[in-house]
Design a protein around this motif. Structure first.
Motif, PDB file in Angstrom:
ATOM      1  N   UNK A 122     -15.978  14.077   7.109  1.00  0.00           N
ATOM      2  CA  UNK A 122     -14.645  14.555   6.284  1.00  0.00           C
ATOM      3  C   UNK A 122     -14.267  15.973   6.726  1.00  0.00           C
ATOM      4  N   UNK A 123     -12.946  15.995   6.483  1.00  0.00           N
ATOM      5  CA  UNK A 123     -12.169  17.065   6.797  1.00  0.00           C
ATOM      6  C   UNK A 123     -10.729  16.898   6.377  1.00  0.00           C
ATOM      7  N   UNK A 124     -10.188  18.503   6.149  1.00  0.00           N
ATOM      8  CA  UNK A 124      -8.861  18.320   5.697  1.00  0.00           C
ATOM      9  C   UNK A 124      -8.046  18.785   7.242  1.00  0.00           C
ATOM     10  N   UNK A 125      -8.720  19.073   8.331  1.00  0.00           N
ATOM     11  CA  UNK A 125      -8.142  19.383   9.384  1.00  0.00           C
ATOM     12  C   UNK A 125      -8.012  18.112  10.263  1.00  0.00           C
ATOM     13  N   UNK A 126      -6.844  17.421  10.128  1.00  0.00           N
ATOM     14  CA  UNK A 126      -6.861  16.121  10.690  1.00  0.00           C
ATOM     15  C   UNK A 126      -6.794  15.983  12.286  1.00  0.00           C
ATOM     16  N   UNK A 127      -6.498  16.848  12.629  1.00  0.00           N
ATOM     17  CA  UNK A 127      -6.076  17.054  14.396  1.00  0.00           C
ATOM     18  C   UNK A 127      -7.563  16.834  14.881  1.00  0.00           C
ATOM     19  N   UNK A 128      -8.581  17.065  14.044  1.00  0.00           N
ATOM     20  CA  UNK A 128     -10.001  16.901  14.512  1.00  0.00           C
ATOM     21  C   UNK A 128     -10.323  15.517  14.902  1.00  0.00           C
ATOM     22  N   UNK A 129      -9.649  14.534  14.207  1.00  0.00           N
ATOM     23  CA  UNK A 129     -10.090  13.302  14.044  1.00  0.00           C
ATOM     24  C   UNK A 129      -8.959  12.411  14.788  1.00  0.00           C
ATOM     25  N   UNK A 130      -8.214  13.115  15.259  1.00  0.00           N
ATOM     26  CA  UNK A 130      -6.891  12.435  15.840  1.00  0.00           C
ATOM     27  C   UNK A 130      -7.488  11.698  17.091  1.00  0.00           C
ATOM     28  N   UNK A 131      -8.469  12.140  17.918  1.00  0.00           N
ATOM     29  CA  UNK A 131      -8.886  11.391  18.981  1.00  0.00           C
ATOM     30  C   UNK A 131      -9.963  10.353  18.496  1.00  0.00           C
ATOM     31  N   UNK A 132     -11.093  11.019  18.203  1.00  0.00           N
ATOM     32  CA  UNK A 132     -12.368  10.546  18.125  1.00  0.00           C
ATOM     33  C   UNK A 132     -12.517   9.264  17.233  1.00  0.00           C
ATOM     34  N   UNK A 133     -11.861   9.530  16.036  1.00  0.00           N
ATOM     35  CA  UNK A 133     -12.102   8.606  14.780  1.00  0.00           C
ATOM     36  C   UNK A 133     -11.672   7.206  15.023  1.00  0.00           C
ATOM     37  N   UNK A 134     -12.528   6.143  14.698  1.00  0.00           N
ATOM     38  CA  UNK A 134     -12.325   4.872  14.898  1.00  0.00           C
ATOM     39  C   UNK A 134     -11.424   4.458  13.518  1.00  0.00           C
ATOM     40  N   UNK A 135     -12.096   4.703  12.406  1.00  0.00           N
ATOM     41  CA  UNK A 135     -11.560   4.401  11.010  1.00  0.00           C
ATOM     42  C   UNK A 135     -11.127   5.657  10.446  1.00  0.00           C
ATOM     43  N   UNK A 136     -10.040   5.554   9.591  1.00  0.00           N
ATOM     44  CA  UNK A 136      -9.569   6.743   8.720  1.00  0.00           C
ATOM     45  C   UNK A 136      -9.485   6.198   7.251  1.00  0.00           C
ATOM     46  N   UNK A 137     -10.180   7.009   6.380  1.00  0.00           N
ATOM     47  CA  UNK A 137     -10.023   6.782   4.923  1.00  0.00           C
ATOM     48  C   UNK A 137      -9.428   7.946   4.341  1.00  0.00           C
ATOM     49  N   UNK A 138      -8.365   7.659   3.651  1.00  0.00           N
ATOM     50  CA  UNK A 138      -7.644   8.759   3.120  1.00  0.00           C
ATOM     51  C   UNK A 138      -7.587   8.755   1.680  1.00  0.00           C
ATOM     52  N   UNK A 139      -7.998   9.755   1.134  1.00  0.00           N
ATOM     53  CA  UNK A 139      -8.373  10.037  -0.400  1.00  0.00           C
ATOM     54  C   UNK A 139      -7.418  11.021  -0.916  1.00  0.00           C
ATOM     55  N   UNK A 140      -6.658  10.720  -1.912  1.00  0.00           N
ATOM     56  CA  UNK A 140      -5.968  11.641  -2.645  1.00  0.00           C
ATOM     57  C   UNK A 140      -6.033  11.504  -3.957  1.00  0.00           C
ATOM     58  N   UNK A 141      -6.164  12.489  -5.030  1.00  0.00           N
ATOM     59  CA  UNK A 141      -6.355  12.795  -6.169  1.00  0.00           C
ATOM     60  C   UNK A 141      -7.421  11.633  -6.779  1.00  0.00           C
ATOM     61  N   UNK A 142      -8.505  11.438  -6.050  1.00  0.00           N
ATOM     62  CA  UNK A 142      -9.414  10.587  -6.436  1.00  0.00           C
ATOM     63  C   UNK A 142      -9.253   9.221  -6.249  1.00  0.00           C
ATOM     64  N   UNK A 143      -8.133   8.695  -5.449  1.00  0.00           N
ATOM     65  CA  UNK A 143      -8.138   7.392  -5.157  1.00  0.00           C
ATOM     66  C   UNK A 143      -7.953   7.088  -3.681  1.00  0.00           C
ATOM     67  N   UNK A 144      -8.360   6.081  -3.400  1.00  0.00           N
ATOM     68  CA  UNK A 144      -8.372   5.789  -1.689  1.00  0.00           C
ATOM     69  C   UNK A 144      -6.809   5.288  -1.613  1.00  0.00           C
ATOM     70  N   UNK A 145      -6.049   5.890  -0.637  1.00  0.00           N
ATOM     71  CA  UNK A 145      -4.657   5.733  -0.201  1.00  0.00           C
ATOM     72  C   UNK A 145      -4.575   4.567   0.885  1.00  0.00           C
ATOM     73  N   UNK A 146      -5.427   4.786   1.844  1.00  0.00           N
ATOM     74  CA  UNK A 146      -5.708   3.909   2.821  1.00  0.00           C
ATOM     75  C   UNK A 146      -7.128   4.096   3.564  1.00  0.00           C
ATOM     76  N   UNK A 147      -7.484   3.047   3.983  1.00  0.00           N
ATOM     77  CA  UNK A 147      -8.829   2.955   4.591  1.00  0.00           C
ATOM     78  C   UNK A 147      -8.704   1.916   5.720  1.00  0.00           C
TER      79      UNK A 147
END
Lengths: 125, 288, 219
Positions: free
Chosen positions: B186-211
């Motif tokens: 988990x991170x709020x610094x998304x640039x850390x994940x830009x390269x390495x992450x295979x999947x992204x789960x985006x949570x906002x106000x207690x709801x999943x916006x996309x995964x």
């Protein structure tokens, strides 16, 4: 094996990998039987995600450029010489087509173009 | 594909905040980035997975097993790295290791010392003498020394300089060379994940916006820029989020194909970063 | 579990030395109050060690880490209760050591030695204190139970001290002690065992409650 990934390109990263590997295979820089790095290793080397390299390999496999042996890894496919030649020919065609288009835009005639081509061809020899 | 982590309709109510029936899955062998602004529910979700908080509804399965019924067994194979170390400041690294190691059945001292060497950690120093980056590395060394199949990291890079952060990414690549290992990060610094992450789960106000797979997200979304005169009430609706000035607009659209129909090539189309996507979605919702 | 207990000792190794020093101090300070020094020393030292072990957990927010490890919450609670027993042992040893040293180097003090009676009294008071305190601190954490903690210390430290010193006053003491002994005509050993047995039972009940509380704790 040389692959360069551009993050600013509009082409998806997996397609960049596919196209560059294809080119290396067609140019015979990667010969049949050459063991490609594992998807995880390639992901690390290129600093992209595993899914990206996995997709690239799947695409190359679908098009018959590489073969994957379970537990052993991926290899450049032993292609049919004819097929390879054909693919290379189509690349030559495509590039010549571009040249013709460009020449036309400059107003060169066919004879002038042929003359130019002859000159270039002989120069290479 | 085997799932390492399944979160199904997870719910947690607090006084002023709630996690609203969130769901996502992480397949084996991949890295999932868990992103969202501060206070979106990232830490809450991770604490629920670790059973540090009690859920009010839903289900969590780790390695296919219920995370409470098989808690001890599951935790044998989870490595955790939190934003703070939570080890005892008063103990040395070596003492801490000696305390932690016996709890894990598959603890491997060789692996531990390998990482201590790579990270250049001083075993005889007390935890409180370490810098923030070193504490994170020490947590990581402990997390990686018991053959964990799932690495759970809660904001491991917050407050760290770019060099340590990039070192962490190299280590993550190292970890996933083993197909058995998965990472939830988990991170709020998304640039850390830009390269390495295979999947992204985006949570906002207690709801999943996309995964979804990061490549799919980045291929689908695009940033559209153009003159303000091109906008009308119809095409404006297509935007997930938009920013308008006196002269121009730029916004996020969630389907590349739409752009051609809407603007007929009179606009500039750019690849978004994860941060762009996060910002436009968060702001877009604010102004909607 | 042994590991958890050892960890609690290790983080507070400085307080262990302090505890020993404190014993010397109490031998000296309480010499005028007959029978109180050993009890006071045990209670104070155990109280101190329990406090510190929770304070360090709290300061480092280590419970988040402990509960992320493959340890059951039951074991974490049990370790705290077993630690109390260990601390009683440590306090007793520390006091014995202090009195012996003072005796050996012939400091002219009226040293009060441990007796079966003082041991059982302190065991009882410490158990009572722990049985009340642990469920509270395990529910609310160290900082939030600070107020309770102060009240408790006053209750469990000064009231027993008062009673004991009152008890030592000739007429009062004799009458209470004698009547108890007469009533159940047991030996000192038997009374000690009864008191310790009762204290342990109390701790067990408290422990059972604490496990339930801690199982529902959120971090």
């Amino acid at each position: 094996m040389r692959i360069i990934i551009s993050n600013s390109s509009n082409e998806p990263i997996y397609m960049q990998i596919v196209n560059q590997l294809k080119e290396l295979i067609l140019k015979d820089e990667l010969k049949a039987g050459y063991a490609l790095p594992s998807i995880r290793n390639l992901a690390r080397e290129l600093q992209v995600s595993v899914i990206t390299t996995k997709r690239a390999y799947e695409e190359l496999e679908r098009e018959g450029f590489i073969e994957t042996v379970q537990g052993k890894g991926s290899f450049v496919a032993a292609h049919n010489k004819e097929m390879l030649r054909e693919k290379k020919l189509s690349i030559a065609e495509e590039k010549l087509g571009e040249a013709v288009l460009f020449a036309k835009s400059l107003g060169l005639s066919l004879d002038e173009l042929i003359e130019l081509l002859q000159l270039l061809y002989e120069e290479e020899e | 594909m085997e799932n390492i982590l399944e979160v199904i309709n997870l719910r947690k109510n607090f006084n002023k905040f709630a996690l609203k029936d969130i769901s996502f899955t992480l397949p084996k062998g991949y890295i999932m980035g868990f992103i969202g602004p501060n206070g979106a529910g990232k830490s809450t979700t991770i604490k629920l997975i670790m059973n540090l908080l009690k859920k009010d509804g839903g289900q969590i399965k780790v390695f296919g097993k219920d995370h409470i019924q098989h808690e001890k067994e599951i935790k044998q194979h989870i490595g955790f790295v939190y934003d703070e170390s939570h080890f005892y400041d008063e103990l040395t690294l070596d003492e801490t290791k000696k305390f932690i190691a016996p709890f894990y059945k598959s603890w491997d001292d060789h692996v531990f010392h390998k990482y201590i060497k790579i990270f250049q950690l001083p075993l005889d120093k007390k935890i409180k003498e370490l810098s923030k980056g070193m504490k994170m590395k020490f947590s990581l060394a402990l997390a990686l020394s018991h053959d964990a199949k799932l690495l759970i990291m809660d904001e491991p890079t917050s407050g760290l300089d770019p060099i340590v952060r990039s070192e962490l990414l190299d280590i993550l690549y190292e970890i996933i060379q083993d197909e058995e290992k998965s990472v939830f990060f988990s991170t709020h610094i998304t640039s850390d994940l830009e390269k390495v992450a295979d999947y992204i789960t985006f949570i906002h106000e207690g709801e999943i916006v996309l995964s979804m797979a990061k490549d799919d997200i980045l291929d689908n979304y695009c940033i559209v820029k153009g003159g303000i005169d091109l906008l009308d009430t119809y095409n404006q609706k297509a935007f997930v989020g938009i920013r308008k000035t006196q002269y121009n607009f730029q916004g996020l659209i969630d389907c590349r194909e739409k752009v051609q129909n809407l603007f007929k090539g009179n606009v500039i189309i750019e690849k978004p970063s994860l941060e762009d996507i996060m910002l436009y979605i968060v702001r877009g919702k604010q102004y909607a | 579990m042994l590991n958890l207990i050892l960890k609690d000792l290790l983080v507070q190794k400085k307080s262990l030395l302090f505890a020993l020093g404190y014993c010397f101090f109490l031998v000296f300070a309480f010499q005028s109050m007959e029978g109180t020094a050993p009890v006071a020393a045990t209670i104070a030292v155990v109280y101190l060690l329990i406090q510190y072990s929770f304070a360090y957990d709290d300061k480092n927010k280590s419970e988040i880490m402990l509960n992320s490890l493959p340890i059951s919450r039951k074991d974490i609670v049990l370790a705290k209760y077993l630690s109390v027993l260990l601390y009683i042992g440590l306090a007793t040893v520390a006091y014995m050591f202090a009195t012996l040293v003072i005796k050996m180097i012939n400091i002219p003090l009226k040293v009060q030695f441990l007796s079966l009676q003082t041991i059982s009294i302190s065991f009882f008071i410490v158990s009572l204190m722990a049985s009340f305190y642990l469920p509270v601190v395990l529910k609310y954490g160290y900082l939030k139970s600070k107020m309770f903690n102060i009240v408790m210390f006053l209750l469990f430290f000064f009231i027993p001290m008062g009673i004991i010193s009152l008890n030592q006053k000739p007429g009062f003491s004799l009458s209470v002690n004698m009547s108890l002994k007469d009533a159940i005509s047991w030996s000192n050993w038997q009374i000690t065992l009864l008191v310790i047995g009762f204290s342990l039972l109390m701790m067990c009940v408290s422990c059972f409650i604490s496990i339930n509380i801690y199982n529902n704790r959120e971090f």
